[in-house]
Design a protein around this motif. Structure first.
Motif, PDB file in Angstrom:
ATOM      1  N   GLN A 165       0.834  -1.206   0.000  1.00  0.00           N
ATOM      2  CA  GLN A 165       0.000   0.000   0.000  1.00  0.00           C
ATOM      3  C   GLN A 165       0.868   1.255   0.000  1.00  0.00           C
ATOM      4  O   GLN A 165       0.602   2.206  -0.734  1.00  0.00           O
ATOM      5  CB  GLN A 165      -0.930  -0.010   1.220  1.00  0.00           C
ATOM      6  CG  GLN A 165      -1.879   1.180   1.258  1.00  0.00           C
ATOM      7  CD  GLN A 165      -2.801   1.117   2.468  1.00  0.00           C
ATOM      8  OE1 GLN A 165      -2.670   0.219   3.317  1.00  0.00           O
ATOM      9  NE2 GLN A 165      -3.738   2.057   2.552  1.00  0.00           N
ATOM     10  N   TYR A 166       1.908   1.236   0.841  1.00  0.00           N
ATOM     11  CA  TYR A 166       2.811   2.391   0.893  1.00  0.00           C
ATOM     12  C   TYR A 166       3.515   2.591  -0.453  1.00  0.00           C
ATOM     13  O   TYR A 166       3.624   3.714  -0.954  1.00  0.00           O
ATOM     14  CB  TYR A 166       3.833   2.195   2.008  1.00  0.00           C
ATOM     15  CG  TYR A 166       4.959   3.203   1.960  1.00  0.00           C
ATOM     16  CD1 TYR A 166       4.759   4.517   2.402  1.00  0.00           C
ATOM     17  CD2 TYR A 166       6.225   2.853   1.456  1.00  0.00           C
ATOM     18  CE1 TYR A 166       5.796   5.446   2.337  1.00  0.00           C
ATOM     19  CE2 TYR A 166       7.252   3.781   1.388  1.00  0.00           C
ATOM     20  CZ  TYR A 166       7.032   5.070   1.837  1.00  0.00           C
ATOM     21  OH  TYR A 166       8.050   5.989   1.772  1.00  0.00           O
ATOM     22  N   LEU A 167       3.969   1.466  -1.020  1.00  0.00           N
ATOM     23  CA  LEU A 167       4.661   1.558  -2.302  1.00  0.00           C
ATOM     24  C   LEU A 167       3.725   2.045  -3.405  1.00  0.00           C
ATOM     25  O   LEU A 167       4.133   2.796  -4.301  1.00  0.00           O
ATOM     26  CB  LEU A 167       5.266   0.208  -2.682  1.00  0.00           C
ATOM     27  CG  LEU A 167       6.436  -0.262  -1.806  1.00  0.00           C
ATOM     28  CD1 LEU A 167       6.881  -1.657  -2.236  1.00  0.00           C
ATOM     29  CD2 LEU A 167       7.614   0.717  -1.888  1.00  0.00           C
ATOM     30  N   GLU A 168       2.463   1.615  -3.364  1.00  0.00           N
ATOM     31  CA  GLU A 168       1.508   2.080  -4.363  1.00  0.00           C
ATOM     32  C   GLU A 168       1.269   3.576  -4.231  1.00  0.00           C
ATOM     33  O   GLU A 168       1.197   4.299  -5.225  1.00  0.00           O
ATOM     34  CB  GLU A 168       0.185   1.321  -4.223  1.00  0.00           C
ATOM     35  CG  GLU A 168       0.274  -0.130  -4.699  1.00  0.00           C
ATOM     36  CD  GLU A 168      -1.035  -0.868  -4.513  1.00  0.00           C
ATOM     37  OE1 GLU A 168      -1.920  -0.299  -3.823  1.00  0.00           O
ATOM     38  OE2 GLU A 168      -1.168  -1.989  -5.029  1.00  0.00           O
ATOM     39  N   GLN A 169       1.117   4.048  -2.996  1.00  0.00           N
ATOM     40  CA  GLN A 169       0.942   5.483  -2.790  1.00  0.00           C
ATOM     41  C   GLN A 169       2.181   6.250  -3.255  1.00  0.00           C
ATOM     42  O   GLN A 169       2.074   7.296  -3.905  1.00  0.00           O
ATOM     43  CB  GLN A 169       0.652   5.769  -1.311  1.00  0.00           C
ATOM     44  CG  GLN A 169      -0.685   5.214  -0.831  1.00  0.00           C
ATOM     45  CD  GLN A 169      -0.890   5.427   0.655  1.00  0.00           C
ATOM     46  OE1 GLN A 169       0.012   5.906   1.356  1.00  0.00           O
ATOM     47  NE2 GLN A 169      -2.065   5.049   1.158  1.00  0.00           N
ATOM     48  N   GLU A 170       3.343   5.711  -2.888  1.00  0.00           N
ATOM     49  CA  GLU A 170       4.577   6.370  -3.306  1.00  0.00           C
ATOM     50  C   GLU A 170       4.729   6.352  -4.836  1.00  0.00           C
ATOM     51  O   GLU A 170       5.160   7.333  -5.439  1.00  0.00           O
ATOM     52  CB  GLU A 170       5.778   5.666  -2.662  1.00  0.00           C
ATOM     53  CG  GLU A 170       7.126   6.333  -2.933  1.00  0.00           C
ATOM     54  CD  GLU A 170       7.240   7.693  -2.262  1.00  0.00           C
ATOM     55  OE1 GLU A 170       8.170   8.441  -2.611  1.00  0.00           O
ATOM     56  OE2 GLU A 170       6.402   8.005  -1.384  1.00  0.00           O
ATOM     57  N   HIS A 171       4.306   5.224  -5.412  1.00  0.00           N
ATOM     58  CA  HIS A 171       4.355   5.118  -6.876  1.00  0.00           C
ATOM     59  C   HIS A 171       3.428   6.146  -7.521  1.00  0.00           C
ATOM     60  O   HIS A 171       3.795   6.793  -8.526  1.00  0.00           O
ATOM     61  CB  HIS A 171       3.954   3.707  -7.306  1.00  0.00           C
ATOM     62  CG  HIS A 171       3.934   3.510  -8.786  1.00  0.00           C
ATOM     63  ND1 HIS A 171       5.055   3.555  -9.571  1.00  0.00           N
ATOM     64  CD2 HIS A 171       2.892   3.288  -9.636  1.00  0.00           C
ATOM     65  CE1 HIS A 171       4.735   3.357 -10.834  1.00  0.00           C
ATOM     66  NE2 HIS A 171       3.411   3.192 -10.910  1.00  0.00           N
ATOM     67  N   ALA A 172       2.200   6.303  -6.980  1.00  0.00           N
ATOM     68  CA  ALA A 172       1.264   7.289  -7.519  1.00  0.00           C
ATOM     69  C   ALA A 172       1.829   8.695  -7.382  1.00  0.00           C
ATOM     70  O   ALA A 172       1.718   9.534  -8.295  1.00  0.00           O
ATOM     71  CB  ALA A 172      -0.086   7.185  -6.812  1.00  0.00           C
TER      72      ALA A 172
END
Length: 454
Positions: free
Chosen positions: A191-198
């Motif tokens: 989830q953190y990586l997805e947010q960071e990716h976005a």
């Protein structure tokens, strides 16, 4: 080392599932089953799904078949219809494991699907003929994170012993615990990586837009600079050319060249003027020559026409008529072959040719009366002359319009035959006489033949 593919929680084997399936000895301290007669050399053929130990059905189904594939197989093989208020994926898994314990249509369908899906792995493991080779190949695949295909190949390999299959079972069991323990942390991390990716994507998009705008501005400035440079180059070339011309004028070279060029132009002009005068003179001579040739040709054509008309007139007459013409008008006057029209009124024509007209008429035994068509004689004499003549002859190109209409009107009024024709020369007169001899008229009297146009 690559980790195996993560599966949904419903596919993970846990002790509760093992107890539900009636399995025994799932932990690392569990007692291994007693080896059978095949423990030393393994079976003589590949094992089927229903030939495996019951404890292997759960890891095989859960690891080797994804939930999407299991759902399609359930619809195709006709299972998974049990009512369950819990997790449907767990229900499908439990039901597929239950069907795999014995040979039936569902187990056979699962067997065919697994063999088809992992055909390459089965062929790769089939090259190993001993249990030690199979075990070593399994451990090598496990280190590389390749689990599903090798698990199916090991469990059904004919050379794999029960201890090798137990080893594979234990490895899969512990791997499921490790995956379950790290799943929550992985979820948070994901989830953190997805947010960071976005966020990074948005930042990258903003930077890309800014870079694109800056690049567009730079390209526009570059184009403007290139245009200014080209303009400056053109101006520089013009200035260099002007400088060269100025130097030539200052040195006097240009004036000398202009004088030489002017002298050449003057010579060319003088030559061209002389040629032009000569050409005009030749054109005048040519025009005069053409007019003279035209006049001579017209005279020649008129002479030829007159000769041909006279020849036609002579040939048109029969021998008796020619004899009459040769004998003279007095001898021909009483001949039955003479023209029936004894008196002809000739209106218009050329006054200078009247002598020739009369001579030709006398040879034919005809009295010719002439009226000039109103040039010197009055038109009031025409009615009297028309009534006294047998036929009226009128050349339309040698008579005025007033006289023409007078002749036509009087001839119609008194019913006098009249012949209008073109050609005021002797040849035209001769042709007109030949037409009269054939009975051709432009206006005819009621007692004469058909009317003919001129």
């Amino acid at each position: 080392m690559c980790l195996p593919e993560a599966r949904p929680p419903a596919q993970t084997l846990n002790p509760l599932q093992a107890l539900l399936q009636g399995e025994q000895g799932i932990g690392p301290l569990a007692r291994l089953p007693e080896p059978g007669p095949e423990a030393g050399n393994g079976p003589q053929r590949r094992l089927k799904l229903w030939d495996l130990e019951e404890k292997l059905h759960c890891p095989v189904i859960g690891t080797c078949i994804s939930m999407a594939e299991l759902d399609k197989l359930a619809r195709k093989l006709g299972f998974g219809h049990r009512q369950n208020t819990g997790n449907r994926e767990f229900s499908l898994h439990v039901e597929a494991v239950g069907h795999s314990r014995q040979r039936n249509s569902v187990a056979e369908g699962l067997q065919r699907y697994l063999d088809r899906k992992y055909h390459a792995w089965v062929e790769r493991f089939a090259k190993h003929k001993t249990d030690a080779q199979v075990r070593a190949q399994w451990q090598d695949c496990l280190l590389r994170g390749e689990v599903a295909g090798p698990l199916w190949a090991v469990c059904t390999h004919k050379a794999a012993s029960a201890s090798t299959r137990q080893l594979a079972y234990e490895d899969i069991h512990m791997l499921s615990h490790q995956i379950g323990a790290g799943q929550a942390a992985d979820a948070h991390r994901l989830q953190y990586l997805e947010q960071e990716h976005a966020r990074l994507q948005a930042e990258h998009k903003r930077q890309e837009q800014a870079r694109l705008a800056e690049s567009t501005a730079l390209q526009r400035e570059l184009a403007q600079a290139r245009a200014r440079l080209l303009q400056q180059d053109a101006q520089l070339q013009t200035m260099e050319a002007l400088q060269a011309r100025l130097e030539r004028f200052e040195s006097g070279t240009a004036m000398v060249e202009m004088g030489q060029r002017l002298m050449q132009l003057q010579d060319s002009h003088d030559k061209l003027s002389a040629i032009t005068r000569r050409m005009w003179e030749l054109e005048r001579n040519l025009k005069d020559a053409r007019e003279e040739a035209t006049r001579i040709a017209q005279e020649r054509d008129e002479a030829l026409t007159e000769r041909e008309a006279l020849e036609q007139l002579l040939h048109a007459l029969d021998p008796q008529e020619r004899m009459c013409m040769e004998a003279g008008s007095e001898a021909c006057a009483g001949c039955e072959n003479a023209l029936s029209s004894r008196c002809i009124l000739y209106v218009g024509g050329r006054a200078s040719l009247m002598a020739q007209y009369r001579q030709l008429a006398d040879r034919l035994g005809i009295t010719l009366i002439h009226h000039d068509g109103g040039q010197e004689e009055s038109l009031s004499r025409l009615p009297e002359l028309i009534r006294g003549a047998d036929v009226v002859l009128c050349p339309t190109d040698k008579i005025s319009h007033n006289a023409y209409y007078h002749v036509k009107a009087h001839c119609k009024r008194v019913g006098k035959p009249c012949l209008f024709y073109k050609g005021g020369g002797v040849s035209g007169f001769a042709v007109a006489m030949a037409r009269l001899s054939r009975g051709e008229f432009s206006l005819s009297s009621p007692r004469l033949g058909m009317e003919t146009d001129a």
